[in-house]
Motif scaffolding. Structure first.
Motif, PDB file in Angstrom:
ATOM      1  N   ASP A  83      22.359   6.394   4.367  1.00  0.00           N
ATOM      2  CA  ASP A  83      23.768   6.020   4.561  1.00  0.00           C
ATOM      3  C   ASP A  83      24.557   6.165   3.265  1.00  0.00           C
ATOM      4  O   ASP A  83      25.738   6.515   3.276  1.00  0.00           O
TER       5      ASP A  83
ATOM      6  N   ARG B  66      41.655   3.823  18.460  1.00  0.00           N
ATOM      7  CA  ARG B  66      41.182   2.442  18.331  1.00  0.00           C
ATOM      8  C   ARG B  66      42.274   1.499  18.789  1.00  0.00           C
ATOM      9  O   ARG B  66      43.351   1.460  18.200  1.00  0.00           O
ATOM     10  N   ASN B  71      37.227   1.516  20.376  1.00  0.00           N
ATOM     11  CA  ASN B  71      37.557   2.871  20.793  1.00  0.00           C
ATOM     12  C   ASN B  71      37.796   2.911  22.306  1.00  0.00           C
ATOM     13  O   ASN B  71      36.946   2.477  23.081  1.00  0.00           O
ATOM     14  N   LEU B  92      37.637   6.240  13.894  1.00  0.00           N
ATOM     15  CA  LEU B  92      37.050   6.207  12.547  1.00  0.00           C
ATOM     16  C   LEU B  92      36.044   7.340  12.318  1.00  0.00           C
ATOM     17  O   LEU B  92      35.398   7.802  13.254  1.00  0.00           O
ATOM     18  N   GLY B  93      35.907   7.728  11.055  1.00  0.00           N
ATOM     19  CA  GLY B  93      34.837   8.656  10.678  1.00  0.00           C
ATOM     20  C   GLY B  93      35.245  10.112  10.636  1.00  0.00           C
ATOM     21  O   GLY B  93      34.474  10.954  10.199  1.00  0.00           O
ATOM     22  N   THR B 154      32.619   8.264  17.069  1.00  0.00           N
ATOM     23  CA  THR B 154      33.411   7.591  16.041  1.00  0.00           C
ATOM     24  C   THR B 154      33.334   6.062  16.129  1.00  0.00           C
ATOM     25  O   THR B 154      34.003   5.369  15.368  1.00  0.00           O
ATOM     26  N   SER B 155      32.514   5.561  17.057  1.00  0.00           N
ATOM     27  CA  SER B 155      32.245   4.116  17.073  1.00  0.00           C
ATOM     28  C   SER B 155      30.888   3.820  16.439  1.00  0.00           C
ATOM     29  O   SER B 155      30.512   2.660  16.294  1.00  0.00           O
ATOM     30  N   PRO B 157      28.197   3.303  13.662  1.00  0.00           N
ATOM     31  CA  PRO B 157      28.178   2.968  12.230  1.00  0.00           C
ATOM     32  C   PRO B 157      27.377   3.959  11.384  1.00  0.00           C
ATOM     33  O   PRO B 157      27.657   4.116  10.197  1.00  0.00           O
ATOM     34  N   TRP B 160      29.762   6.828  10.669  1.00  0.00           N
ATOM     35  CA  TRP B 160      30.783   6.471   9.674  1.00  0.00           C
ATOM     36  C   TRP B 160      30.277   6.725   8.263  1.00  0.00           C
ATOM     37  O   TRP B 160      31.036   7.152   7.392  1.00  0.00           O
ATOM     38  N   SER B 161      29.000   6.420   8.047  1.00  0.00           N
ATOM     39  CA  SER B 161      28.487   6.506   6.682  1.00  0.00           C
ATOM     40  C   SER B 161      27.777   7.813   6.382  1.00  0.00           C
ATOM     41  O   SER B 161      27.609   8.175   5.225  1.00  0.00           O
ATOM     42  N   ASP B 163      27.836  11.779   7.341  1.00  0.00           N
ATOM     43  CA  ASP B 163      28.434  12.888   8.091  1.00  0.00           C
ATOM     44  C   ASP B 163      27.417  13.971   8.464  1.00  0.00           C
ATOM     45  O   ASP B 163      27.753  14.928   9.157  1.00  0.00           O
TER      46      ASP B 163
END
Lengths: 123, 236
Positions: A83, B66, B71, B92-93, B154-155, B157, B160-161, B163
């Motif tokens: 992450d 959102r 979402n 997000l993301g 995009t929901s 986690p 998000w961190s 790619d």
């Protein structure tokens, strides 16, 4: 049509994480039940530990607990690392370092278990 | 009823380089959709508010955003369900281009990497079509419902961190072909998903399943893909 997917490191690591997680449930809970409920923390002293570690079965039990718990945790730590670190080369280096760390600490733990406890050094 | 809307604004071309929120109070019916409120604002109050929408009936998947932190498709979210204080932000993301409009290219590049099309090099037995039993069709029915709105991906986690993670939508669309008895490239897709950016990055947070406007069992589909990889492939 039959497809054959060769297991790679990610697949093996994930499978080990899952199986070790399943095995950890009885190993960890029986450990907690035995030490905290049956024996009780106030009855645990160096003599108790020495007797336990003189038994090959308990040494094996503790070694499996160490191996599975630590491997399970290291897998999770590697996911967290993924992450935070996105560069492939850095990920690779850190993964290798984690593997070495896991092997070294597991080896130290296994050695300590195999050596047993020596009450004369404490008393 | 009076609805209080707080809308995310970002438009570097017009000098709004720092994301901020604009607020609007508008009259609405409980059965109005959030998309109706956005249309009302864009058409009568502030024409600069930007968002994607096309069919407006939950089929095209272009208006994922959102809404109060979750979402949803704006065209499927009713005022009576989301309340009279509504915060609207982009998903997000993915890089935000303008207001609720995000750059979907990374999402579609990931989707394309799993070859989302039928691969079969053989000529059908009758020279015309490849037949399939109802049971064989049922096997991947759930994942055929995906509309590529990106609400699930995009929901997530992990997405998000990281790619490099392909994301739930890509795995769902790979699932649709992996378990299709007519397809011959399940092996290739599973090998891609067995890599470090694939299915094993999923931590079963279940955000994707909750976010999916088509009610696809996304986490279950990912688990089935993981099982297919660990068992060495699928048999048709």
């Amino acid at each position: 049509m039959a497809s054959q997917v060769k297991p790679n490191f990610e697949t093996t690591a994930w499978r080990f994480m899952r199986y070790s997680g399943i095995l950890l449930i009885p190993l960890a809970w029986f450990h907690v039940y035995l030490q905290d409920v049956i024996v009780g923390v106030h009855a645990i002293d160096i003599d108790y530990v020495a007797v336990r570690l003189a038994d090959a079965g308990w040494v094996t039990y503790n070694f499996l607990l160490l191996l599975f718990a630590f491997a399970h945790g290291m897998y999770g730590l590697r996911q967290v690392m993924f992450d935070l670190v996105h560069k492939p080369s850095t990920r690779r280096i850190l993964s290798i370092l984690m593997l070495i760390f896991w092997l070294v600490v597991s080896a130290i733990g296994a050695t300590a278990l195999a050596m047993g406890a020596r009450p004369e050094l404490v008393q | 009823m009076l609805v209080y809307l707080k809308i995310y604004r970002y438009n570097p071309e017009a000098g709004r380089n720092v994301p901020s929120f604009d607020t609007y109070n508008i009259e609405a019916e409980p059965t109005d959709r959030v998309l109706d409120l956005l249309e009302e604002i864009k058409g009568h109050i502030d024409g600069t508010v930007s968002f994607r929408r096309s069919c407006a009936h939950g089929v095209c998947g272009s208006d994922a955003m959102r809404i109060n932190g979750r979402n949803m498709l704006a065209c499927k979210a009713l005022v009576k369900d989301v309340g009279t204080e509504i915060t609207i932000e982009p998903i997000l993301g993915l890089p935000v281009l303008k207001d609720m409009i995000v750059d979907m290219e990374p999402f579609f590049n990931s989707y394309k990497s799993l070859m989302p099309f039928l691969i079969n090099e053989d000529v059908p037995a009758d020279g015309k079509e490849r037949l399939q039993s109802p049971e064989q069709r049922e096997r991947f029915d759930d994942t055929t419902k995906c509309i590529l709105c990106a609400a699930c991906t995009t929901s997530c986690p992990v997405f998000w961190s990281d790619d490099q993670y392909v994301g739930p939508a890509t795995i769902v669309n790979a699932h649709r072909f992996i378990f299709d008895s007519r397809d011959q490239a399940a092996n290739k897709r599973l090998e891609i998903l067995a890599d470090h950016g694939g299915a094993f990055r999923c931590r079963t947070a279940f955000n994707c399943t909750e976010a999916c406007p088509r009610e696809i069992h996304v986490t279950q589909a990912i688990a089935e893909v993981k099982n297919a990889i660990t068992s060495g492939g699928v048999e048709h």
